[in-house]
Write a protein that holds these residues in place. Structure first.
Motif, PDB file in Angstrom:
ATOM      1  N   LEU A  19       0.823  -1.198   0.000  1.00  0.00           N
ATOM      2  CA  LEU A  19       0.000   0.000   0.000  1.00  0.00           C
ATOM      3  C   LEU A  19       0.863   1.256   0.000  1.00  0.00           C
ATOM      4  CD1 LEU A  19      -2.860   1.277   0.271  1.00  0.00           C
ATOM      5  CD2 LEU A  19      -2.460   1.258   2.727  1.00  0.00           C
ATOM      6  N   CYS A  20       1.934   1.256   0.790  1.00  0.00           N
ATOM      7  CA  CYS A  20       2.835   2.409   0.838  1.00  0.00           C
ATOM      8  C   CYS A  20       3.560   2.615  -0.484  1.00  0.00           C
ATOM      9  CB  CYS A  20       3.853   2.245   1.963  1.00  0.00           C
ATOM     10  SG  CYS A  20       3.136   2.454   3.594  1.00  0.00           S
ATOM     11  N   THR A  21       3.787   1.549  -1.223  1.00  0.00           N
ATOM     12  CA  THR A  21       4.448   1.646  -2.517  1.00  0.00           C
ATOM     13  C   THR A  21       3.491   2.197  -3.576  1.00  0.00           C
ATOM     14  OG1 THR A  21       5.867  -0.209  -1.970  1.00  0.00           O
ATOM     15  CG2 THR A  21       5.677   0.348  -4.296  1.00  0.00           C
ATOM     16  N   VAL A  22       2.278   1.682  -3.586  1.00  0.00           N
ATOM     17  CA  VAL A  22       1.304   2.070  -4.599  1.00  0.00           C
ATOM     18  C   VAL A  22       0.692   3.436  -4.308  1.00  0.00           C
ATOM     19  CG1 VAL A  22      -0.916   1.434  -5.626  1.00  0.00           C
ATOM     20  CG2 VAL A  22       0.776  -0.311  -5.166  1.00  0.00           C
ATOM     21  N   GLN A  23       0.364   3.687  -3.047  1.00  0.00           N
ATOM     22  CA  GLN A  23      -0.314   4.923  -2.659  1.00  0.00           C
ATOM     23  C   GLN A  23       0.406   5.532  -1.454  1.00  0.00           C
ATOM     24  OE1 GLN A  23      -4.373   4.203  -1.673  1.00  0.00           O
ATOM     25  NE2 GLN A  23      -5.022   6.143  -2.502  1.00  0.00           N
ATOM     26  N   PRO A  24       1.504   6.273  -1.686  1.00  0.00           N
ATOM     27  CA  PRO A  24       2.313   6.767  -0.567  1.00  0.00           C
ATOM     28  C   PRO A  24       1.656   7.873   0.250  1.00  0.00           C
ATOM     29  CG  PRO A  24       3.199   7.564  -2.624  1.00  0.00           C
ATOM     30  CD  PRO A  24       2.093   6.621  -2.966  1.00  0.00           C
ATOM     31  N   PHE A  25       0.666   8.557  -0.294  1.00  0.00           N
ATOM     32  CA  PHE A  25       0.015   9.643   0.419  1.00  0.00           C
ATOM     33  C   PHE A  25      -1.374   9.228   0.869  1.00  0.00           C
ATOM     34  CE2 PHE A  25       3.121  11.755  -2.237  1.00  0.00           C
ATOM     35  CZ  PHE A  25       3.716  12.603  -1.324  1.00  0.00           C
ATOM     36  N   ALA A  26      -1.772   9.725   2.058  1.00  0.00           N
ATOM     37  CA  ALA A  26      -3.090   9.461   2.613  1.00  0.00           C
ATOM     38  C   ALA A  26      -3.725  10.794   2.994  1.00  0.00           C
ATOM     39  CB  ALA A  26      -2.984   8.568   3.843  1.00  0.00           C
ATOM     40  N   PRO A  27      -5.054  10.871   3.078  1.00  0.00           N
ATOM     41  CA  PRO A  27      -5.677  12.125   3.516  1.00  0.00           C
ATOM     42  C   PRO A  27      -5.228  12.485   4.929  1.00  0.00           C
ATOM     43  CG  PRO A  27      -7.320  10.655   2.589  1.00  0.00           C
ATOM     44  CD  PRO A  27      -6.050   9.880   2.691  1.00  0.00           C
ATOM     45  N   CYS A  28      -5.066  13.768   5.167  1.00  0.00           N
ATOM     46  CA  CYS A  28      -4.628  14.259   6.472  1.00  0.00           C
ATOM     47  C   CYS A  28      -5.688  13.932   7.518  1.00  0.00           C
ATOM     48  CB  CYS A  28      -4.401  15.763   6.398  1.00  0.00           C
ATOM     49  SG  CYS A  28      -3.893  16.499   7.952  1.00  0.00           S
ATOM     50  N   ARG A  29      -5.244  13.435   8.664  1.00  0.00           N
ATOM     51  CA  ARG A  29      -6.188  13.077   9.720  1.00  0.00           C
ATOM     52  C   ARG A  29      -6.696  14.292  10.479  1.00  0.00           C
ATOM     53  NH1 ARG A  29      -2.310   8.488  11.575  1.00  0.00           N
ATOM     54  NH2 ARG A  29      -1.282  10.334  12.342  1.00  0.00           N
ATOM     55  N   ALA A  30      -5.900  15.349  10.530  1.00  0.00           N
ATOM     56  CA  ALA A  30      -6.286  16.525  11.309  1.00  0.00           C
ATOM     57  C   ALA A  30      -7.420  17.303  10.637  1.00  0.00           C
ATOM     58  CB  ALA A  30      -5.089  17.434  11.521  1.00  0.00           C
ATOM     59  N   CYS A  31      -7.351  17.449   9.318  1.00  0.00           N
ATOM     60  CA  CYS A  31      -8.364  18.233   8.610  1.00  0.00           C
ATOM     61  C   CYS A  31      -9.287  17.370   7.761  1.00  0.00           C
ATOM     62  CB  CYS A  31      -7.690  19.286   7.744  1.00  0.00           C
ATOM     63  SG  CYS A  31      -6.669  18.610   6.422  1.00  0.00           S
ATOM     64  N   SER A  32      -9.154  16.068   7.839  1.00  0.00           N
ATOM     65  CA  SER A  32      -9.952  15.109   7.058  1.00  0.00           C
ATOM     66  C   SER A  32      -9.810  15.319   5.555  1.00  0.00           C
ATOM     67  CB  SER A  32     -11.422  15.183   7.454  1.00  0.00           C
ATOM     68  OG  SER A  32     -11.567  14.907   8.816  1.00  0.00           O
ATOM     69  N   GLY A  33      -8.652  15.793   5.136  1.00  0.00           N
ATOM     70  CA  GLY A  33      -8.377  15.948   3.718  1.00  0.00           C
ATOM     71  C   GLY A  33      -8.937  17.214   3.099  1.00  0.00           C
ATOM     72  N   THR A  34      -9.383  18.181   3.903  1.00  0.00           N
ATOM     73  CA  THR A  34      -9.909  19.428   3.342  1.00  0.00           C
ATOM     74  C   THR A  34      -8.817  20.476   3.171  1.00  0.00           C
ATOM     75  OG1 THR A  34     -10.470  20.300   5.524  1.00  0.00           O
ATOM     76  CG2 THR A  34     -12.183  19.075   4.349  1.00  0.00           C
ATOM     77  N   GLY A  35      -7.799  20.433   3.991  1.00  0.00           N
ATOM     78  CA  GLY A  35      -6.711  21.395   3.903  1.00  0.00           C
ATOM     79  C   GLY A  35      -6.914  22.623   4.766  1.00  0.00           C
ATOM     80  N   THR A  36      -8.115  22.787   5.283  1.00  0.00           N
ATOM     81  CA  THR A  36      -8.395  23.942   6.135  1.00  0.00           C
ATOM     82  C   THR A  36      -8.718  23.483   7.542  1.00  0.00           C
ATOM     83  OG1 THR A  36     -10.717  23.940   5.550  1.00  0.00           O
ATOM     84  CG2 THR A  36      -9.277  25.320   4.240  1.00  0.00           C
ATOM     85  N   ARG A  37      -8.330  24.286   8.484  1.00  0.00           N
ATOM     86  CA  ARG A  37      -8.585  23.976   9.882  1.00  0.00           C
ATOM     87  C   ARG A  37      -9.805  24.730  10.389  1.00  0.00           C
ATOM     88  NH1 ARG A  37      -7.533  19.728  12.945  1.00  0.00           N
ATOM     89  NH2 ARG A  37      -6.917  20.353  14.986  1.00  0.00           N
ATOM     90  N   LYS A  38      -9.833  26.058  10.134  1.00  0.00           N
ATOM     91  CA  LYS A  38     -10.932  26.907  10.579  1.00  0.00           C
ATOM     92  C   LYS A  38     -11.220  27.963   9.534  1.00  0.00           C
ATOM     93  CE  LYS A  38      -9.240  27.520  15.202  1.00  0.00           C
ATOM     94  NZ  LYS A  38      -9.085  28.448  16.288  1.00  0.00           N
ATOM     95  N   VAL A  39     -12.463  28.423   9.529  1.00  0.00           N
ATOM     96  CA  VAL A  39     -12.829  29.579   8.723  1.00  0.00           C
ATOM     97  C   VAL A  39     -13.189  30.679   9.709  1.00  0.00           C
ATOM     98  CG1 VAL A  39     -14.399  30.498   6.994  1.00  0.00           C
ATOM     99  CG2 VAL A  39     -13.677  28.107   6.883  1.00  0.00           C
ATOM    100  N   THR A  40     -12.431  31.774   9.684  1.00  0.00           N
ATOM    101  CA  THR A  40     -12.664  32.887  10.600  1.00  0.00           C
ATOM    102  C   THR A  40     -13.061  34.128   9.805  1.00  0.00           C
ATOM    103  OG1 THR A  40     -10.353  33.576  10.534  1.00  0.00           O
ATOM    104  CG2 THR A  40     -10.949  31.969  12.217  1.00  0.00           C
ATOM    105  N   ARG A  41     -13.311  35.209  10.516  1.00  0.00           N
ATOM    106  CA  ARG A  41     -13.649  36.460   9.837  1.00  0.00           C
ATOM    107  C   ARG A  41     -12.488  36.962   8.998  1.00  0.00           C
ATOM    108  NH1 ARG A  41     -15.260  40.499  14.224  1.00  0.00           N
ATOM    109  NH2 ARG A  41     -13.809  39.239  15.417  1.00  0.00           N
ATOM    110  N   ARG A  42     -11.300  36.700   9.424  1.00  0.00           N
ATOM    111  CA  ARG A  42     -10.104  37.170   8.713  1.00  0.00           C
ATOM    112  C   ARG A  42      -9.772  36.318   7.490  1.00  0.00           C
ATOM    113  NH1 ARG A  42      -5.970  38.444  13.638  1.00  0.00           N
ATOM    114  NH2 ARG A  42      -7.393  39.764  14.817  1.00  0.00           N
ATOM    115  N   GLY A  43     -10.266  35.130   7.463  1.00  0.00           N
ATOM    116  CA  GLY A  43      -9.978  34.264   6.321  1.00  0.00           C
ATOM    117  C   GLY A  43      -9.921  32.810   6.745  1.00  0.00           C
ATOM    118  N   ILE A  44      -9.292  32.024   5.932  1.00  0.00           N
ATOM    119  CA  ILE A  44      -9.192  30.584   6.169  1.00  0.00           C
ATOM    120  C   ILE A  44      -7.841  30.286   6.792  1.00  0.00           C
ATOM    121  CG2 ILE A  44      -9.118  28.345   5.049  1.00  0.00           C
ATOM    122  CD1 ILE A  44     -10.887  29.514   2.865  1.00  0.00           C
TER     123      ILE A  44
END
Length: 82
Positions: A19-44
Motif C-alpha cells: 500500500l505504501c508503494t502504490v499509494q504513498p500519500f493518505a488524507p490528512c487526519r487533522a483536517c480530514s483531507g480538506t486542507g483547512t482547519r478553521k474559517v474565521t472572519r479574517r480568512g481561512i
C-alpha cells in the motif's frame, strides 16, 4: 497456532508495504483531507499538519525513504580510473 499468527502478521506487513508503494500519500487526519482547519472572519486558516496540501506521507513510506537515504549516504560511489 503460533505459525498462523506469525504468518498473519507477515501478511499484514506485506500488505501495508504494498500500500505504501502504490499509494504513498493518505488524507490528512487533522483536517480530514480538506486542507483547512478553521474559517474565521479574517480568512481561512490552513491545517498545521499538512499545511493545506490535504495529504500526508504515510508512516511506512517515511520509514522507507529514511532507509533509502541512509543507505545512499552510507555507501561509497564506485570510482573508475581515468
Amino acid at each position: 497456532m503460533l505459525l498462523a499468527a506469525s504468518a498473519l502478521i507477515l501478511l499484514t506487513l506485506a500488505g501495508y508495504a504494498a500500500l505504501c508503494t502504490v499509494q504513498p500519500f493518505a488524507p490528512c487526519r487533522a483536517c480530514s483531507g480538506t486542507g483547512t482547519r478553521k474559517v474565521t472572519r479574517r480568512g481561512i486558516k490552513l491545517c498545521r499538519r499538512c499545511h493545506g496540501a490535504r495529504y500526508r506521507l504515510r508512516a511506512g513510506r517515511r520509514l522507507t525513504n529514511a532507509g533509502r537515504r541512509l543507505h545512499a549516504d552510507g555507501t561509497r560511489t564506485h570510482r573508475t580510473r581515468t
